[in-house]
Structures are given as C-alpha cells and as structure tokens.
Write an enzyme that holds these catalytic residues in place. Sequence first.
Site, PDB file in Angstrom:
ATOM      1  N   SER A  43      32.516  -1.935 -39.329  1.00  0.00           N
ATOM      2  CA  SER A  43      31.225  -2.633 -39.336  1.00  0.00           C
ATOM      3  C   SER A  43      30.260  -1.924 -38.392  1.00  0.00           C
ATOM      4  O   SER A  43      30.529  -1.818 -37.180  1.00  0.00           O
ATOM      5  CB  SER A  43      31.395  -4.076 -38.852  1.00  0.00           C
ATOM      6  OG  SER A  43      30.142  -4.585 -38.449  1.00  0.00           O
TER       7      SER A  43
ATOM      8  N   HIS B 120      30.838  -0.786 -43.646  1.00  0.00           N
ATOM      9  CA  HIS B 120      30.493  -2.208 -43.749  1.00  0.00           C
ATOM     10  C   HIS B 120      29.174  -2.443 -43.035  1.00  0.00           C
ATOM     11  O   HIS B 120      29.044  -2.214 -41.830  1.00  0.00           O
ATOM     12  CB  HIS B 120      31.601  -3.059 -43.109  1.00  0.00           C
ATOM     13  CG  HIS B 120      31.450  -4.532 -43.298  1.00  0.00           C
ATOM     14  ND1 HIS B 120      31.823  -5.196 -44.440  1.00  0.00           N
ATOM     15  CD2 HIS B 120      30.946  -5.474 -42.463  1.00  0.00           C
ATOM     16  CE1 HIS B 120      31.579  -6.489 -44.299  1.00  0.00           C
ATOM     17  NE2 HIS B 120      31.050  -6.683 -43.114  1.00  0.00           N
TER      18      HIS B 120
ATOM     19  N   ASP C 229      26.387  -5.043 -41.963  1.00  0.00           N
ATOM     20  CA  ASP C 229      26.162  -6.484 -41.742  1.00  0.00           C
ATOM     21  C   ASP C 229      24.676  -6.793 -41.700  1.00  0.00           C
ATOM     22  O   ASP C 229      23.985  -6.432 -40.746  1.00  0.00           O
ATOM     23  CB  ASP C 229      26.823  -6.917 -40.433  1.00  0.00           C
ATOM     24  CG  ASP C 229      28.324  -7.070 -40.586  1.00  0.00           C
ATOM     25  OD1 ASP C 229      29.062  -6.576 -39.710  1.00  0.00           O
ATOM     26  OD2 ASP C 229      28.749  -7.663 -41.588  1.00  0.00           O
TER      27      ASP C 229
ATOM     28  N   MET D 147      21.843  -9.581 -41.438  1.00  0.00           N
ATOM     29  CA  MET D 147      21.707 -10.952 -40.940  1.00  0.00           C
ATOM     30  C   MET D 147      20.225 -11.313 -40.820  1.00  0.00           C
ATOM     31  O   MET D 147      19.417 -10.483 -40.403  1.00  0.00           O
ATOM     32  CB  MET D 147      22.365 -11.080 -39.564  1.00  0.00           C
ATOM     33  CG  MET D 147      23.839 -10.728 -39.575  1.00  0.00           C
ATOM     34  SD  MET D 147      24.537 -10.891 -37.908  1.00  0.00           S
ATOM     35  CE  MET D 147      26.176 -10.219 -38.189  1.00  0.00           C
TER      36      MET D 147
ATOM     37  N   HIS E 278      27.225  -6.569 -46.573  1.00  0.00           N
ATOM     38  CA  HIS E 278      27.578  -7.973 -46.367  1.00  0.00           C
ATOM     39  C   HIS E 278      26.309  -8.752 -46.047  1.00  0.00           C
ATOM     40  O   HIS E 278      25.775  -8.651 -44.941  1.00  0.00           O
ATOM     41  CB  HIS E 278      28.594  -8.055 -45.215  1.00  0.00           C
ATOM     42  CG  HIS E 278      29.025  -9.441 -44.873  1.00  0.00           C
ATOM     43  ND1 HIS E 278      29.735  -9.721 -43.729  1.00  0.00           N
ATOM     44  CD2 HIS E 278      28.855 -10.625 -45.516  1.00  0.00           C
ATOM     45  CE1 HIS E 278      29.981 -11.021 -43.681  1.00  0.00           C
ATOM     46  NE2 HIS E 278      29.465 -11.596 -44.746  1.00  0.00           N
TER      47      HIS E 278
ATOM     48  N   MET F   5      24.470 -11.765 -44.978  1.00  0.00           N
ATOM     49  CA  MET F   5      24.531 -13.072 -44.333  1.00  0.00           C
ATOM     50  C   MET F   5      23.098 -13.588 -44.264  1.00  0.00           C
ATOM     51  O   MET F   5      22.463 -13.641 -43.190  1.00  0.00           O
ATOM     52  CB  MET F   5      25.171 -12.950 -42.941  1.00  0.00           C
ATOM     53  CG  MET F   5      26.663 -12.686 -43.033  1.00  0.00           C
ATOM     54  SD  MET F   5      27.374 -12.006 -41.525  1.00  0.00           S
ATOM     55  CE  MET F   5      26.997 -10.266 -41.778  1.00  0.00           C
TER      56      MET F   5
ATOM     57  N   MET G 298      36.114 -14.563 -43.985  1.00  0.00           N
ATOM     58  CA  MET G 298      35.602 -14.482 -42.616  1.00  0.00           C
ATOM     59  C   MET G 298      36.646 -15.041 -41.665  1.00  0.00           C
ATOM     60  O   MET G 298      37.013 -16.226 -41.764  1.00  0.00           O
ATOM     61  CB  MET G 298      34.296 -15.259 -42.491  1.00  0.00           C
ATOM     62  CG  MET G 298      33.131 -14.684 -43.266  1.00  0.00           C
ATOM     63  SD  MET G 298      32.807 -12.957 -42.919  1.00  0.00           S
ATOM     64  CE  MET G 298      32.399 -13.028 -41.171  1.00  0.00           C
TER      65      MET G 298
ATOM     66  N   ASP H   8      37.360 -10.067 -42.313  1.00  0.00           N
ATOM     67  CA  ASP H   8      36.225  -9.641 -41.498  1.00  0.00           C
ATOM     68  C   ASP H   8      36.057 -10.496 -40.256  1.00  0.00           C
ATOM     69  O   ASP H   8      35.730 -11.680 -40.357  1.00  0.00           O
ATOM     70  CB  ASP H   8      34.954  -9.751 -42.367  1.00  0.00           C
ATOM     71  CG  ASP H   8      33.722  -9.220 -41.680  1.00  0.00           C
ATOM     72  OD1 ASP H   8      32.649  -9.294 -42.297  1.00  0.00           O
ATOM     73  OD2 ASP H   8      33.824  -8.735 -40.533  1.00  0.00           O
TER      74      ASP H   8
HETATM   75  C1  DX5 Z   1      30.245 -10.939 -38.275  1.00  0.00           C
HETATM   76  C2  DX5 Z   1      30.303  -9.730 -39.194  1.00  0.00           C
HETATM   77  C3  DX5 Z   1      31.510  -8.879 -38.924  1.00  0.00           C
HETATM   78  C4  DX5 Z   1      31.564  -8.342 -37.490  1.00  0.00           C
HETATM   79  C5  DX5 Z   1      32.916  -7.703 -37.225  1.00  0.00           C
HETATM   80  O1  DX5 Z   1      29.291 -11.843 -38.768  1.00  0.00           O
HETATM   81  O2  DX5 Z   1      30.318 -10.112 -40.548  1.00  0.00           O
HETATM   82  O3  DX5 Z   1      31.534  -7.798 -39.867  1.00  0.00           O
HETATM   83  O4  DX5 Z   1      30.547  -7.390 -37.306  1.00  0.00           O
HETATM   84  O5  DX5 Z   1      32.908  -7.290 -35.886  1.00  0.00           O
HETATM   85  P1  DX5 Z   1      34.268  -7.288 -35.041  1.00  0.00           P
HETATM   86  O6  DX5 Z   1      35.220  -6.393 -35.811  1.00  0.00           O
HETATM   87  O7  DX5 Z   1      33.877  -6.745 -33.699  1.00  0.00           O
HETATM   88  O8  DX5 Z   1      34.753  -8.709 -34.993  1.00  0.00           O
HETATM   89 ZN    ZN Z   2      30.637  -8.458 -42.034  1.00  0.00          ZN
END
Ligand code: DX5
Ligand code: ZN
Length: 222
Positions: A9, A34, A36, A38, A67, A69, A138, A176
């Site tokens: 990620s 990956h 993320d 948000m 991903h 969110m 998750m 994840d």
């Molecule tokens: C959280 C993300 C994850 C996160 C994982 O909302 O979807 O992908 O970045 O980070 P680690 O591996 O540090 O938990």
């Molecule tokens: Zn993620």
Amino acid sequence: MRSVKIAPSILSADFARLGEEVAAICAAGCDYVHVDVMDGHFVPNITIGPDVVKAIKPHAQCPLDVHLMIAPVDLYIDAFAEAGADIITFHPEAGPHPHRTAQAIRNAGCRVGLSLNPATPISVLDHLLDLTDLVLVMSVNPGFGGQSFIPSQLDKISAIRERIDASGRAIELEVDGGVNRETAGQAIAAGADVLVAGTATFKGGSAHYAENIATLREAGQT
Ligand code: DX5
Ligand code: ZN
C-alpha cells in the site's frame, strides 16, 4: 500450496517521491501496487485522486490495485479507469446500488474488487459474486496505515474462501490492514491469496523492500 501475491500500500510510501517509490516496489518484486484513495467522508482521512494515479502509472511495472474508500463511488469510476487503474475495489457500504457500481467498473474495462469493512457480513456478496474478480477483507477499520490486525476477521476470511471455492470462479481473496510477518501467515492459513501491506513493506527504506516483500510472501510457506 496456493501462490501468494503481495500488494504494497503506497499510503506508507514517501508521498514526496511517489513515482520513485512505485518503481522501487515493482523492482523489489511486488505483484500489485495498492493505491488507497480516501475522501475524508467515507473514511476519516484524505489521500489522493485520479490525477495522482495517472502520474504514478508510468512508473508501475505491475497492475494498479485501486482501493476506493470514497462515497459516492459511481461518479469517479471512469476517471480512475482512464487514469490507469487495473483493479477498482469499492465498498458496498458506500452506496445504495453496489450491483450497478460493479457493472460500471466492468464496463470501464477494470477488474471489480469488493471490500468488506470489519463489521460487514459476507452476505453482502450474495448477489454480486458473478460480477466480482477480487474480494478485499479489511482487517482494520479503513482510513489509516499502521493499525493492528483485527483477529476476528480470520473467520470471515475462511468463510469467504469457502464461498469462492464453492463458486468455482477465479476470484482473488485479498486482506488489507495490519498485515506483517506474524499476521501474514494467519491470513494465508485462513485462505487469503493476496496480502496488502503498507507499513510492513516500506519499513527500513528502499534497500529493504525486496526482503520485506519476500518475508510476507514466504510467511504462508511455513
Ligand atoms: C487502510 C488501507 C490499508 C492500509 C494498510 O484504510 O486500506 O491499505 O494502508 O496499511 P498497513 O499495512 O500499514 O496496515
Ligand atoms: Zn487499502
């Protein structure tokens, strides 16, 4: 023995050097990047949008696992697809019409990922599996890297593994959040075949990325 993919990620990468970081994890042997996304609405954090995905795409030698969110989702699918997303994963909790969202992702030419928050039951998959290429469990509450793995999700991973195997469909099962050398083996034993890891991949800097990725991939071999 199931082959295991590693999807670092980039939330844990150096945001001032994202292109270099994406190139470095691909050179270090990751299987997906990956990404993320948000929006500060669906989750309590804001990260990046389609323009950053477009900027990192040329540096990625492996698929972009985006991903989302965010809520709403449908308005932004085409922008992320045109920016270079290979997989677009969304949360069915983010809107009233997840079947339509999955159709729209397919129509945009991307693989469809469905992400389940820790409290979301697997029944949400009941009428969506035929449109799904990847299920993302998750193992933290979404919004931040560096959180602790939620062990209760292991039973959910196993239940989804059974559902996928019974379906006969080539659906990847990704986990994840809080994945590290200890929890990676547990997730794989429960049935995961793709591991997202931010903190565990980027720790120690780029000289350690290949070793960190190999450690996670081998966690399930023991
Ligand atoms: C959280 C993300 C994850 C996160 C994982 O909302 O979807 O992908 O970045 O980070 P680690 O591996 O540090 O938990
Ligand atoms: Zn993620």
